[in-house]
Design a protein around this motif. Structure first.
Motif, PDB file in Angstrom:
ATOM      1  N   PHE A  19       0.831  -1.206   0.000  1.00 13.72           N
ATOM      2  CA  PHE A  19       0.000   0.000   0.000  1.00 13.72           C
ATOM      3  C   PHE A  19       0.867   1.258   0.000  1.00 13.72           C
ATOM      4  O   PHE A  19       0.649   2.178  -0.801  1.00 13.72           O
ATOM      5  CB  PHE A  19      -0.929  -0.019   1.232  1.00 13.72           C
ATOM      6  N   TYR A  20       1.853   1.309   0.899  1.00 15.16           N
ATOM      7  CA  TYR A  20       2.723   2.500   0.955  1.00 15.16           C
ATOM      8  C   TYR A  20       3.541   2.651  -0.325  1.00 15.16           C
ATOM      9  O   TYR A  20       3.787   3.764  -0.794  1.00 15.16           O
ATOM     10  CB  TYR A  20       3.636   2.439   2.175  1.00 15.16           C
ATOM     11  N   PHE A  21       3.965   1.539  -0.923  1.00 15.07           N
ATOM     12  CA  PHE A  21       4.715   1.592  -2.177  1.00 15.07           C
ATOM     13  C   PHE A  21       3.858   2.200  -3.293  1.00 15.07           C
ATOM     14  O   PHE A  21       4.335   3.043  -4.063  1.00 15.07           O
ATOM     15  CB  PHE A  21       5.186   0.179  -2.557  1.00 15.07           C
ATOM     16  N   LEU A  22       2.576   1.802  -3.357  1.00 14.49           N
ATOM     17  CA  LEU A  22       1.681   2.370  -4.370  1.00 14.49           C
ATOM     18  C   LEU A  22       1.430   3.863  -4.127  1.00 14.49           C
ATOM     19  O   LEU A  22       1.370   4.644  -5.076  1.00 14.49           O
ATOM     20  CB  LEU A  22       0.364   1.596  -4.397  1.00 14.49           C
ATOM     21  N   ILE A  23       1.308   4.252  -2.879  1.00  8.18           N
ATOM     22  CA  ILE A  23       1.125   5.672  -2.550  1.00  8.18           C
ATOM     23  C   ILE A  23       2.347   6.476  -2.984  1.00  8.18           C
ATOM     24  O   ILE A  23       2.216   7.548  -3.588  1.00  8.18           O
ATOM     25  CB  ILE A  23       0.862   5.852  -1.029  1.00  8.18           C
ATOM     26  N   ILE A  24       3.525   5.976  -2.706  1.00  6.81           N
ATOM     27  CA  ILE A  24       4.766   6.679  -3.086  1.00  6.81           C
ATOM     28  C   ILE A  24       4.861   6.785  -4.602  1.00  6.81           C
ATOM     29  O   ILE A  24       5.214   7.851  -5.142  1.00  6.81           O
ATOM     30  CB  ILE A  24       5.994   5.956  -2.487  1.00  6.81           C
ATOM     31  N   LEU A  25       4.534   5.702  -5.324  1.00 11.21           N
ATOM     32  CA  LEU A  25       4.566   5.754  -6.790  1.00 11.21           C
ATOM     33  C   LEU A  25       3.561   6.768  -7.334  1.00 11.21           C
ATOM     34  O   LEU A  25       3.858   7.485  -8.300  1.00 11.21           O
ATOM     35  CB  LEU A  25       4.279   4.374  -7.382  1.00 11.21           C
ATOM     36  N   SER A  26       2.380   6.838  -6.744  1.00 11.64           N
ATOM     37  CA  SER A  26       1.386   7.797  -7.230  1.00 11.64           C
ATOM     38  C   SER A  26       1.829   9.231  -6.958  1.00 11.64           C
ATOM     39  O   SER A  26       1.606  10.120  -7.788  1.00 11.64           O
ATOM     40  CB  SER A  26       0.026   7.528  -6.588  1.00 11.64           C
ATOM     41  N   ILE A  27       2.482   9.478  -5.831  1.00 14.67           N
ATOM     42  CA  ILE A  27       2.989  10.833  -5.540  1.00 14.67           C
ATOM     43  C   ILE A  27       4.090  11.203  -6.524  1.00 14.67           C
ATOM     44  O   ILE A  27       4.122  12.326  -7.059  1.00 14.67           O
ATOM     45  CB  ILE A  27       3.475  10.922  -4.079  1.00 14.67           C
ATOM     46  N   ILE A  28       4.974  10.255  -6.822  1.00 17.56           N
ATOM     47  CA  ILE A  28       6.043  10.514  -7.799  1.00 17.56           C
ATOM     48  C   ILE A  28       5.435  10.805  -9.172  1.00 17.56           C
ATOM     49  O   ILE A  28       5.847  11.744  -9.872  1.00 17.56           O
ATOM     50  CB  ILE A  28       7.026   9.324  -7.864  1.00 17.56           C
ATOM     51  N   GLY A  29       4.429  10.033  -9.580  1.00 14.04           N
ATOM     52  CA  GLY A  29       3.785  10.267 -10.875  1.00 14.04           C
ATOM     53  C   GLY A  29       3.080  11.609 -10.928  1.00 14.04           C
ATOM     54  O   GLY A  29       3.128  12.309 -11.947  1.00 14.04           O
ATOM     55  N   LEU A  30       2.424  12.001  -9.845  1.00 13.36           N
ATOM     56  CA  LEU A  30       1.731  13.290  -9.804  1.00 13.36           C
ATOM     57  C   LEU A  30       2.718  14.446  -9.899  1.00 13.36           C
ATOM     58  O   LEU A  30       2.495  15.403 -10.651  1.00 13.36           O
ATOM     59  CB  LEU A  30       0.905  13.394  -8.515  1.00 13.36           C
TER      60      LEU A  30
END
Length: 131
Positions: free
Chosen positions: A10-21
């Motif tokens: 879950f935290y890995f997906l959140i970090i990836l979404s923040i990087i993409g944004l």
């Protein structure tokens, strides 16, 4: 799998979404604003259509009509009770004999004329959206 593994994913997906944004904002901020506005319009339109067509407006109207009818009946009942009380409290008083009086041990049944039963959604099933 363990709960900690799910938390890591879950935290890995959140970090990836923040990087993409952040990278999307750096590359083209105007298109991000346009996409957010279009998404807001689509969601707003969906909520508006849901409230307009799917939300049971007819049930609300039926319930409010039943409520208004019950209020009217209650007012009528109270008026008639008030008139009968006024007639009883006139200057002419009737003296009752002892034979007509009930014993004090017998309790009088209370008349709850001000209470009215309103039919609600007893047997109606809720319409639920399936995702």
């Amino acid at each position: 799998m363990n709960a900690s593994v799910y938390n890591l994913i879950f935290y890995f997906l959140i970090i990836l979404s923040i990087i993409g944004l952040v990278s999307f904002i750096a590359a083209d901020p105007v298109s991000l604003i346009i996409q957010v506005a279009i998404g807001g319009l689509v969601i707003g339109l969906g909520v508006l259509l849901y409230k307009r067509f799917i939300n049971h407006q007819s049930n609300k109207n039926n319930e409010s009509a039943a409520y208004r009818k019950a209020v009217k009946q209650s007012k009528k009942r109270l008026k008639s009770a008030h008139k009968s009380r006024a007639a009883r409290n006139s200057n002419l008083k009737v003296i009752r004999s002892q034979q007509n009086k009930r014993p004090s041990s017998v309790t009088k049944r209370k008349n709850h004329g001000h209470l009215t039963v309103i039919d609600g959604k007893k047997n109606k099933k809720k319409k639920r959206m399936l995702f």
